[in-house]
Design a protein around this motif. Structure first.
Motif, PDB file in Angstrom:
ATOM      1  N   THR A  31      73.108  32.231   0.448  1.00  0.00           N
ATOM      2  CA  THR A  31      73.147  31.781   1.848  1.00  0.00           C
ATOM      3  C   THR A  31      71.754  31.721   2.458  1.00  0.00           C
ATOM      4  O   THR A  31      71.399  30.768   3.158  1.00  0.00           O
ATOM      5  CB  THR A  31      74.023  32.746   2.675  1.00  0.00           C
ATOM      6  N   LYS A  78      90.142  29.210   2.756  1.00  0.00           N
ATOM      7  CA  LYS A  78      89.452  28.723   3.961  1.00  0.00           C
ATOM      8  C   LYS A  78      87.930  28.918   3.825  1.00  0.00           C
ATOM      9  O   LYS A  78      87.137  28.023   4.131  1.00  0.00           O
ATOM     10  CB  LYS A  78      89.998  29.503   5.171  1.00  0.00           C
ATOM     11  N   GLU A  79      87.560  30.084   3.314  1.00  0.00           N
ATOM     12  CA  GLU A  79      86.128  30.368   3.160  1.00  0.00           C
ATOM     13  C   GLU A  79      85.494  29.470   2.082  1.00  0.00           C
ATOM     14  O   GLU A  79      84.337  29.072   2.193  1.00  0.00           O
ATOM     15  CB  GLU A  79      85.926  31.850   2.819  1.00  0.00           C
ATOM     16  N   ARG A  81      86.438  26.400   1.434  1.00  0.00           N
ATOM     17  CA  ARG A  81      86.215  25.084   2.066  1.00  0.00           C
ATOM     18  C   ARG A  81      84.950  25.112   2.923  1.00  0.00           C
ATOM     19  O   ARG A  81      84.166  24.164   2.916  1.00  0.00           O
ATOM     20  CB  ARG A  81      87.383  24.753   3.005  1.00  0.00           C
ATOM     21  N   LEU A  82      84.778  26.216   3.648  1.00  0.00           N
ATOM     22  CA  LEU A  82      83.586  26.333   4.514  1.00  0.00           C
ATOM     23  C   LEU A  82      82.312  26.332   3.683  1.00  0.00           C
ATOM     24  O   LEU A  82      81.314  25.703   4.050  1.00  0.00           O
ATOM     25  CB  LEU A  82      83.644  27.622   5.344  1.00  0.00           C
ATOM     26  N   THR A  85      81.707  22.831   2.594  1.00  0.00           N
ATOM     27  CA  THR A  85      81.304  21.980   3.722  1.00  0.00           C
ATOM     28  C   THR A  85      79.842  22.241   4.091  1.00  0.00           C
ATOM     29  O   THR A  85      79.071  21.294   4.308  1.00  0.00           O
ATOM     30  CB  THR A  85      82.215  22.248   4.944  1.00  0.00           C
ATOM     31  N   SER A  86      79.462  23.526   4.129  1.00  0.00           N
ATOM     32  CA  SER A  86      78.072  23.768   4.524  1.00  0.00           C
ATOM     33  C   SER A  86      77.117  23.355   3.400  1.00  0.00           C
ATOM     34  O   SER A  86      76.034  22.816   3.662  1.00  0.00           O
ATOM     35  CB  SER A  86      77.855  25.204   5.004  1.00  0.00           C
TER      36      SER A  86
END
Ligand SMILES: C/C=C/C(=O)SCCNC(=O)CCNC(=O)[C@H](O)C(C)(C)COP(=O)(O)OP(=O)(O)OC[C@H]1O[C@@H](n2cnc3c(N)ncnc32)[C@H](O)[C@@H]1OP(=O)(O)O
Length: 257
Positions: A31, A78-79, A81-82, A85-86
């Protein structure tokens, strides 16, 4: 720019060199690296003295060995996908950057690392480099644009083979597949990328920017590439570089862009 932990950034002779620098983890993209990369891209997008970018990996072993697997161990759907996406956001930024970006692949380019190289405008790889999308061996698929960009570069059959097998290929194979532009000895990698940029720097910057935009529109789902080409071609006529380029041709001299 604040002090960077995971990237080394050097600006020289109109080129910004971005080196992914987590050598102990084979430069895996975590990250923090993505955050730093976004900051650096903001900076060089605004820097009129930077005309092109070379991205490479620190050390002799890896370009980038993928996204940081240890960071995704506990993610849910969900995480996940995030995360994709990022990741797409940063890869799209590189893909659409209006200054040429070359990946100098010095070693393993795997998973998200190869996806980052595929987002660059061109790729040069060391003869010893290994390229692959091994996500199926982790129960994943490529999630930073690799299923689309690899298919665009090498066609559906080769993309299927590479992604479904998860196997690595050599840079010579990648060259013959059309995935990369050149193979060099590792010591010649940066100079080959610099040579390519040197040629581009002698051309009109407004034309280079317009060409990137039109070429990228060829696989866009939102716009028609032919229409983008017409619009970008038309815009060139209002530019000082067009006046200079055509005058230089008529006067039998080199253009000064
Ligand atoms: C949307 C995007 C998804 C993805 O990108 S998923 C990730 C895709 N990439 C991979 O699956 C590659 C994972 N790495 C490997 O398979 C191996 O590495 C290599 C074949 C590249 C090299 O193997 P060897 O020479 O034996 O080195 P080593 O001991 O495995 O790696 C040195 C250190 O680097 C860390 N590391 C390597 N790749 C990653 C990674 N992708 N994420 C996090 N860490 C990584 C290791 O764990 C280890 O570290 P420590 O010494 O602390 O155990």
């Amino acid at each position: 720019m604040n002090t960077l932990e995971n990237l080394l950034v050097k600006k020289q002779s109109h080129i910004c060199y971005i080196t992914f620098s987590r050598e102990q983890q084979l430069n895996a993209l975590n990250t923090k690296t993505f955050e730093e990369l976004s900051t650096v891209l903001d900076d060089i997008a605004a820097d009129q003295d930077i005309w092109g970018v070379i991205v490479t990996g620190a050390g002799s072993k890896a370009f980038i060995a993928g996204a940081d697997i240890k960071e995704f161990q506990s993610l849910d759907e969900k995480e996940g996908r995030l995360l994709a996406t990022s990741g797409h956001g940063v890869m799209d930024r590189i893909y659409n950057f209006d200054k040429p970006v070359i990946a100098a692949i010095n070693g393993f380019a795997l998973g998200g690392g190869l996806e980052l190289a595929l987002a660059c405008h061109m790729r040069v790889a060391a003869v010893s480099a290994k390229l692959g999308l091994p996500e199926v061996s982790l129960g994943l698929i490529p999630g930073y644009g690799g299923t689309q960009r690899l298919t665009d570069l090498v066609g559906r059959g080769k993309a299927m083979e590479m992604i479904l097998s998860g196997n690595m290929i050599t840079s010579e194979e990648a060259l013959s597949w059309g995935m990369i532009n050149h193979v060099t000895e590792v010591e010649d990698l940066l100079s080959k990328a610099e040579e390519i940029l040197g040629h581009i720097f002698s051309r009109s910057k407004t034309s280079v920017k317009a060409a990137i935009r039109a070429i990228n529109a060829s696989i866009s789902k939102e716009e028609n590439g032919y229409e983008v080409e017409v619009a970008e071609f038309g815009k060139c006529f209002g530019q000082p570089d067009f006046t200079e380029g055509v005058s230089a041709f008529v006067e039998k001299r080199k253009p000064k862009f």
